[in-house]
Design a protein around this motif. Structure first.
Motif, short mmCIF file in Angstrom:
data_model
loop_
_atom_site.label_atom_id
_atom_site.label_comp_id
_atom_site.label_asym_id
_atom_site.label_seq_id
_atom_site.Cartn_x
_atom_site.Cartn_y
_atom_site.Cartn_z
N THR A 211 38.63 47.40 29.53
CA THR A 211 39.58 46.28 29.54
C THR A 211 39.36 45.39 30.76
O THR A 211 39.29 44.17 30.64
CB THR A 211 41.04 46.81 29.60
OG1 THR A 211 41.08 48.11 29.05
CG2 THR A 211 41.98 45.88 28.92
N ILE A 212 39.23 46.03 31.92
CA ILE A 212 39.02 45.26 33.15
C ILE A 212 37.68 44.54 33.09
O ILE A 212 37.55 43.39 33.48
CB ILE A 212 39.11 46.17 34.39
CG1 ILE A 212 40.54 46.70 34.51
CG2 ILE A 212 38.72 45.43 35.65
CD1 ILE A 212 40.77 47.68 35.62
N GLN A 213 36.69 45.24 32.56
CA GLN A 213 35.36 44.65 32.41
C GLN A 213 35.43 43.36 31.60
O GLN A 213 34.92 42.32 32.02
CB GLN A 213 34.46 45.67 31.72
CG GLN A 213 33.07 45.17 31.46
CD GLN A 213 32.21 46.25 30.84
OE1 GLN A 213 32.49 47.44 30.95
NE2 GLN A 213 31.16 45.85 30.17
N ALA A 214 36.11 43.42 30.46
CA ALA A 214 36.21 42.24 29.60
C ALA A 214 36.92 41.10 30.34
O ALA A 214 36.53 39.94 30.25
CB ALA A 214 36.97 42.59 28.32
N LYS A 215 37.94 41.47 31.10
CA LYS A 215 38.71 40.47 31.83
C LYS A 215 37.87 39.78 32.91
O LYS A 215 37.88 38.56 33.04
CB LYS A 215 39.90 41.18 32.48
CG LYS A 215 41.09 40.30 32.68
CD LYS A 215 42.30 41.15 33.01
CE LYS A 215 43.50 40.26 33.28
NZ LYS A 215 44.70 41.02 33.60
N ILE A 216 37.11 40.58 33.64
CA ILE A 216 36.27 40.02 34.70
C ILE A 216 35.19 39.10 34.11
O ILE A 216 34.93 38.02 34.63
CB ILE A 216 35.63 41.14 35.54
CG1 ILE A 216 36.72 41.81 36.38
CG2 ILE A 216 34.51 40.62 36.43
CD1 ILE A 216 36.25 42.92 37.27
#
Ligand SMILES: Nc1ncnc2c1ncn2[C@@H]1O[C@H](COP(=O)(O)OP(=O)(O)OP(=O)(O)O)[C@@H](O)[C@H]1O
Ligand SMILES: [Mg+2]
Length: 343
Positions: A211-216
């Motif tokens: 999730t964080i990866q996609a956001k970054i």
């Protein structure tokens, strides 16, 4: 006083790498980490760089940044030219990065200000003894003539842009007070704080959850659109490449084996190595597809095969491949491959 932004000229050449050779001189012998690589990075575009571990992706990036452990690891041949984006309608002269002293003020001016890099492990570029805010403010003031208040406001703005909650308060925190994902985003914020023309991102999100990866990645793309920066994105994740890259460079044992627009890499991969990568790495949305690893492994830099370095692992290898290294050809416009199948 506003922090200056650069003008957008999407598609113009920003960095040109020509016949780059970077080598390490070790007790066991010479490692040809980058072995005659040529490519360009265009303004406003994302170049994805893929290839198995040890193929020279990071060392290509470190060569551009002049962050090699010189003289043990150094550029022995080739040229890296930086074309500063036009500012106030004034064309600036190009800079030969390979000719600069890596400690010179000119190189330090390019590094950080024009070309910024984010590393896989954020603690390598965040200093644990200073607050995150101080480090970003220092980076801004190092490269731009702004007072501390302006730099502080800009630091808060970039932290906000990478989705750090409550940046007014978080700016006074030390790196260890942040989670891994937040540290990674703080590092991206620091890299972006000077509006670099080129952001080199070396496996920027591998250590983070999905999730964080996609956001970054979304952040990076938004910021790219806003400022027109170029991104050189190094990753093992072809799903990330599919979402982010315009153009893809495939490296194998220090060499560029294929380069093409992202859709050609996915729909018409020419090099058997690229085809192998496609079959061996999970792609988002294609979870059911059976993965087939490439047989064998990357050869030792001290025991390289003659001819094409991929021949011993290649399902389509011919006699000639084991004798002679293939030259680069362009079977379709803008699609480059080094393989005897296309000669
Ligand atoms: N400090 C060093 N001393 C000696 N050899 C090195 C050094 N750093 C890298 N190399 C060698 O240079 C080659 C290219 O390494 P590089 O780090 O660029 O690979 P990579 O493609 O980034 O791999 P990964 O996907 O694992 O990050 C490898 O053979 C590696 O062993
Ligand atoms: Mg690497």
């Amino acid at each position: 006083m506003a922090v200056e932004q650069k003008e957008l000229a999407v598609g113009q050449e920003l960095v040109r790498i020509e016949d780059l050779h970077t080598q390490f001189f070790t007790e066991q012998g010479i490692v040809k980490a980058v072995d005659g690589v040529t490519f360009s990075i265009e303004q406003g575009k994302t170049l994805g760089v893929v290839g198995e571990s040890g193929c020279g992706k990071s060392i290509t990036a470190m060569s551009i940044m002049r962050l090699l452990p010189e003289p043990r690891g150094r550029i022995v041949k080739g040229k890296i030219t930086f074309f500063p984006p036009q500012q106030n309608n004034i064309n600036q002269t190009s800079v030969d990065i390979t000719a600069l002293d890596r400690h010179s003020s000119q190189m330090r001016g390019i590094r950080g200000r024009h070309i910024a890099m984010i590393f896989q492990e954020p603690m390598t570029s965040l200093n644990p003894v200073y607050t995150v805010g101080d480090q970003i403010i220092e980076a801004i003031q190092l490269h731009q003539q702004v007072d501390r208040d302006t730099a502080r406001a800009r630091a808060i703005e970039v932290l906000e842009q990478v989705d750090i909650p409550d940046p007014e308060r978080r700016i006074s925190e030390y790196p260890h007070q942040m989670s891994g994902g937040q540290r990674q985003r703080a590092m991206i914020a620091m890299a972006l704080s000077c509006y670099p023309s080129l952001l080199i991102a070396d496996e920027p999100t591998t250590a983070l959850d999905v999730t964080i990866q996609a956001k970054i990645l979304r952040n990076m793309r938004d910021l790219q659109q806003e400022y027109g920066m170029s991104i050189m994105l190094i990753t093992h994740d072809l799903g990330v490449i599919g979402r982010m890259a315009d153009e893809v460079l495939v490296m194998y044992v220090g060499k560029k084996v294929e380069q093409a627009e992202v859709r050609n890499i996915f729909h018409n991969p020419l090099h058997p190595y690229t085809q192998g990568l496609m079959k061996s790495i999970p792609l988002i949305g294609l979870k059911d597809k059976k993965l087939v690893p490439i047989t064998g492994s990357v050869p030792s830099p001290f025991n390289l095969p003659t001819g094409c370095y991929f021949a011993p692992r290649c399902p389509q290898a011919m006699d000639r491949c084991r004798r002679e290294a293939p030259p680069e050809t362009e079977p379709e416009p803008g699609h480059f491959v080094s393989c005897w199948l296309y000669k």
